[in-house]
Write an enzyme that holds these catalytic residues in place. Structure first.
Site, PDB file in Angstrom:
ATOM      1  CB  CYS A   1      41.874  47.126  67.213  1.00 42.39           C
ATOM      2  SG  CYS A   1      42.404  48.238  68.526  1.00 42.39           S
TER       3      CYS A   1
HETATM    4  C1  BEZ Z   1      43.635  45.675  71.519  1.00 41.41           C
HETATM    5  O1  BEZ Z   1      43.068  46.168  70.545  1.00 41.41           O
HETATM    6  O2  BEZ Z   1      43.590  44.490  71.759  1.00 41.41           O
HETATM    7  C2  BEZ Z   1      44.410  46.550  72.446  1.00 41.41           C
HETATM    8  C3  BEZ Z   1      44.994  47.699  71.973  1.00 41.41           C
HETATM    9  C4  BEZ Z   1      45.725  48.471  72.841  1.00 41.41           C
HETATM   10  C5  BEZ Z   1      45.854  48.087  74.179  1.00 41.41           C
HETATM   11  C6  BEZ Z   1      45.230  46.950  74.640  1.00 41.41           C
HETATM   12  C7  BEZ Z   1      44.491  46.167  73.769  1.00 41.41           C
END
Ligand code: BEZ
Length: 211
Positions: free
Chosen positions: A45
């Site tokens: 994210c």
């Molecule tokens: C991420 O943004 O890295 C992420 C968020 C939730 C689950 C897996 C990865």
């Protein structure tokens, strides 16, 4: 029931990092990109929101307002944004919706319980100036989205909205486009003065009209 192409994007009011906002009013006559992320302070994210901020001139050029959402509270968004800015060497200049009660996530069917009961998947909604949904995408949490592809789709949607054309597989800016079947052969000269190539009677191509 999930939202479908052509549906009116549901309106809502929300707390965001840029204050209280009423979605349709905020969109005005612009196109909109509403996209969800699973959680603040997560690696993928952080890259996605940074990439979106880095592309802000590209969205502006296309008259697209960008807005992100997760089920995290406002206080968390506000603590996270400086990290996004630092990691991506940019400034997040679009609002992040704080949807702690998941009302908007549920309205847009962004929670897919078999993936996660608590957080949103990576949903994308492109909304036209008529407030209708033009595109939906759903990515899993583990896959960061391709924002160049999102810009490419917006370019295609805007060409279709302004001219009677569609875009072929893997089309990129500047390449030939396809005349839609609704245009009769008699109308071609007037509508497509740059010329039309008949690949098949049902597959007619023309140079990109706005280039
Ligand atoms: C991420 O943004 O890295 C992420 C968020 C939730 C689950 C897996 C990865």
């Amino acid at each position: 029931m999930s939202l479908r192409l052509g549906d009116i994007a549901p309106d809502f009011s929300a707390e965001t990092t840029q204050g209280l906002l009423h979605f349709h009013e905020w969109l005005g006559n612009s196109w909109g990109l509403l996209f969800s992320h699973p959680a603040d302070f997560t690696p993928v994210c952080t890259t996605e929101l940074g990439r979106t901020a880095l592309l802000s001139d590209e969205f502006k050029k296309r008259n697209v307002k960008v807005i992100a959402i997760s089920v995290d509270p406002l206080e968390s968004h506000e603590r996270w944004v400086p990290d996004i800015n630092e990691v991506n060497q940019t400034v997040v200049n679009f609002p992040l919706i704080a949807d702690g009660d998941r009302k908007i996530a549920e309205l847009y069917d962004m929670i897919h319980p078999n993936a996660s009961e608590k957080t949103t998947v990576r949903s994308v909604f492109i909304i036209g100036p008529d407030k209708k949904i033009k595109l939906t995408l759903t990515y899993p949490a583990s896959t960061g989205r391709n924002f160049n592809e999102i810009l490419r789709v917006i370019d295609s949607l805007q060409l279709t909205a302004n001219y009677q054309v569609a875009t072929p597989a893997d089309w990129q800016q500047g390449e030939d486009v396809i005349v839609t079947p609704a245009v009769t052969d008699d109308q071609l000269e007037e509508k497509f003065p740059k010329g039309v190539t008949f690949v098949k009677p049902y597959l007619r191509t023309t140079p990109q009209p706005d280039k």
